[in-house]
Design a protein around this motif. Sequence first.
Motif, PDB file in Angstrom:
ATOM      1  N   PHE A  91       0.827  -1.200   0.000  1.00 33.14           N
ATOM      2  CA  PHE A  91       0.000   0.000   0.000  1.00 33.14           C
ATOM      3  C   PHE A  91       0.866   1.255   0.000  1.00 33.14           C
ATOM      4  O   PHE A  91       0.557   2.246  -0.647  1.00 33.14           O
ATOM      5  N   LEU A  92       1.967   1.210   0.759  1.00 33.65           N
ATOM      6  CA  LEU A  92       2.931   2.308   0.815  1.00 33.65           C
ATOM      7  C   LEU A  92       4.292   1.752   0.439  1.00 33.65           C
ATOM      8  O   LEU A  92       4.764   0.803   1.063  1.00 33.65           O
TER       9      LEU A  92
ATOM     10  N   VAL B  57       5.249   5.870  -3.205  1.00 36.60           N
ATOM     11  CA  VAL B  57       3.984   5.509  -3.848  1.00 36.60           C
ATOM     12  C   VAL B  57       2.987   5.077  -2.780  1.00 36.60           C
ATOM     13  O   VAL B  57       3.311   4.242  -1.918  1.00 36.60           O
ATOM     14  N   VAL B  58       1.774   5.642  -2.822  1.00 43.90           N
ATOM     15  CA  VAL B  58       0.697   5.267  -1.917  1.00 43.90           C
ATOM     16  C   VAL B  58      -0.466   4.746  -2.731  1.00 43.90           C
ATOM     17  O   VAL B  58      -1.006   5.455  -3.600  1.00 43.90           O
ATOM     18  N   ASN B  59      -0.822   3.493  -2.499  1.00 42.28           N
ATOM     19  CA  ASN B  59      -1.963   2.868  -3.176  1.00 42.28           C
ATOM     20  C   ASN B  59      -1.881   3.028  -4.694  1.00 42.28           C
ATOM     21  O   ASN B  59      -2.869   3.355  -5.361  1.00 42.28           O
TER      22      ASN B  59
ATOM     23  N   GLN C  90      -5.124   8.052   4.153  1.00 42.31           N
ATOM     24  CA  GLN C  90      -4.699   6.745   3.659  1.00 42.31           C
ATOM     25  C   GLN C  90      -3.593   6.178   4.535  1.00 42.31           C
ATOM     26  O   GLN C  90      -3.483   4.965   4.704  1.00 42.31           O
ATOM     27  N   VAL C  91      -2.755   7.070   5.049  1.00 42.09           N
ATOM     28  CA  VAL C  91      -1.623   6.666   5.882  1.00 42.09           C
ATOM     29  C   VAL C  91      -1.575   7.570   7.108  1.00 42.09           C
ATOM     30  O   VAL C  91      -1.744   8.784   6.997  1.00 42.09           O
ATOM     31  N   LEU C  92      -1.339   6.968   8.279  1.00 41.51           N
ATOM     32  CA  LEU C  92      -1.183   7.717   9.521  1.00 41.51           C
ATOM     33  C   LEU C  92       0.294   7.708   9.903  1.00 41.51           C
ATOM     34  O   LEU C  92       0.924   6.655   9.979  1.00 41.51           O
ATOM     35  N   LEU C  93       0.849   8.893  10.154  1.00 42.53           N
ATOM     36  CA  LEU C  93       2.250   9.045  10.512  1.00 42.53           C
ATOM     37  C   LEU C  93       2.344   9.614  11.924  1.00 42.53           C
ATOM     38  O   LEU C  93       1.690  10.604  12.236  1.00 42.53           O
ATOM     39  N   LEU C  94       3.162   9.005  12.765  1.00 40.90           N
ATOM     40  CA  LEU C  94       3.322   9.459  14.149  1.00 40.90           C
ATOM     41  C   LEU C  94       4.806   9.636  14.442  1.00 40.90           C
ATOM     42  O   LEU C  94       5.579   8.689  14.344  1.00 40.90           O
ATOM     43  N   ASP C  95       5.187  10.864  14.804  1.00 40.43           N
ATOM     44  CA  ASP C  95       6.587  11.192  15.053  1.00 40.43           C
ATOM     45  C   ASP C  95       6.845  11.299  16.552  1.00 40.43           C
ATOM     46  O   ASP C  95       6.603  12.340  17.158  1.00 40.43           O
ATOM     47  N   GLU C  96       7.310  10.221  17.162  1.00 34.90           N
ATOM     48  CA  GLU C  96       7.593  10.159  18.594  1.00 34.90           C
ATOM     49  C   GLU C  96       6.483  10.815  19.409  1.00 34.90           C
ATOM     50  O   GLU C  96       6.739  11.729  20.215  1.00 34.90           O
ATOM     51  N   PRO C  97       5.237  10.381  19.244  1.00 32.88           N
ATOM     52  CA  PRO C  97       4.110  11.093  19.857  1.00 32.88           C
ATOM     53  C   PRO C  97       4.031  10.976  21.373  1.00 32.88           C
ATOM     54  O   PRO C  97       3.308  11.735  22.002  1.00 32.88           O
ATOM     55  N   LEU C  98       4.763  10.029  21.982  1.00 30.64           N
ATOM     56  CA  LEU C  98       4.620   9.801  23.417  1.00 30.64           C
ATOM     57  C   LEU C  98       5.830  10.241  24.229  1.00 30.64           C
ATOM     58  O   LEU C  98       5.842  10.094  25.443  1.00 30.64           O
ATOM     59  N   SER C  99       6.842  10.791  23.580  1.00 29.84           N
ATOM     60  CA  SER C  99       8.104  11.055  24.267  1.00 29.84           C
ATOM     61  C   SER C  99       7.994  12.134  25.341  1.00 29.84           C
ATOM     62  O   SER C  99       8.812  12.186  26.253  1.00 29.84           O
ATOM     63  N   ALA C 100       6.984  13.009  25.254  1.00 31.89           N
ATOM     64  CA  ALA C 100       6.850  14.094  26.235  1.00 31.89           C
ATOM     65  C   ALA C 100       5.987  13.702  27.429  1.00 31.89           C
ATOM     66  O   ALA C 100       5.771  14.511  28.331  1.00 31.89           O
ATOM     67  N   LEU C 101       5.509  12.458  27.452  1.00 36.85           N
ATOM     68  CA  LEU C 101       4.595  12.018  28.500  1.00 36.85           C
ATOM     69  C   LEU C 101       5.326  11.183  29.539  1.00 36.85           C
ATOM     70  O   LEU C 101       6.364  10.589  29.263  1.00 36.85           O
TER      71      LEU C 101
END
Length: 369
Positions: free
Chosen positions: A3-4, A61-63, A153-164
């Motif tokens: 898909f990606l 390339v996506v899908n 179509q695609v979810l991107l997460l950049d170190e989303p928990l590092s500040a918690l």
Amino acid sequence: MPFLELTGIQKRFGDVAAVHNFDLAIEPGEFVSFLGPSGCGKTTTLRMIAGFERPTAGTIVVNGTDITHKAPNQRNVGMVFQSYALFPNMTVADNVGFGLKVRRRSKDQIHKRVSELLELIHLPDKASRYPWQLSGGQQQRVALARALAIEPQVLLLDEPLSALDAKIRVSLRNEIRAIQRQLGITTVYVTHDQEEALSLSDRIVVMSEGRIEQIGTPFEIYNFPSTGFVARFVGTLNVVSAKVLDPTAGTLEAAGQPIRAAGPISGGHPGDALTVALRPEIISLGARDGMNQLSGVVDDVTFLGAIVRVRIRFSDDSGAISFDTFNNPHLAVPDRGTAITISFPPEACLVLDRAEIAAAAAPEDLDAA
């Protein structure tokens, strides 16, 4: 069909190469983590997928659609940042619905979608609040809902928990994984935290200095590292100096005592200096038939809550080995200075070749990890 798909991706900043020949195919609905130390190129690669950075070479390339040179707003991609990046002057509901408003959806459509997502992230009663009125964990949930609102179509997460803090981090990562599975969305997650990557991912891409070191499932990455870097970076590791006795038989000498690997030592010759890596949890206290055995003296005992880590040293100054045992009220822990024997199976020995010796961590690094 992937898909990606990233093919031959490179990124240079002037004379500095941040990403080298990155090739990856991600299946629909797969959760893939980019794992590595700071500066290894994982966030740069993520930003190229999002469109915030343009590749120097290669295609994305996506899908089936080439998005390599499309602007971020022309890609149907949702992004969750480390810093939340919520609009402080907007309510929670307005933050979540912002992307839909930009896409000129009707008020009824926005209200319905926002209500659905606030239920999904367990904050239906916080719609009228502002970001400053929320905890860090709640703000990150809102950021996730905002990214999902546009049905990317695609979810991107950049170190989303590092500040918690640690407890919120564990709770929220479980929620992220549950939501991702429920929605079936293809997800790329950037982290330097190996525990996050191991617990969340279908597959992990371990990166170092802009290059892919290994791609595999969490089980493969942890139990069968393909390079010395992966072995050291993922999990806690003992590294002990050794020399080859019989490469065909897979026998070595470590701490002045014979041990054997699971198979022949490829390219080895009698007398060659090597290093042997061992996970602490696979080592047992006491002599056991059919297993490798090493004898030494207890150097330190460290209580780590659920486990107790015991470090032993050897008389030939070849280093130290630590092993873990589960804590319980009746646990008999050997005192410092006690002579003990440890056992481990031949398949537990990860033999590192000459090229990896210089990069191998010192034995003492295990207890500081």
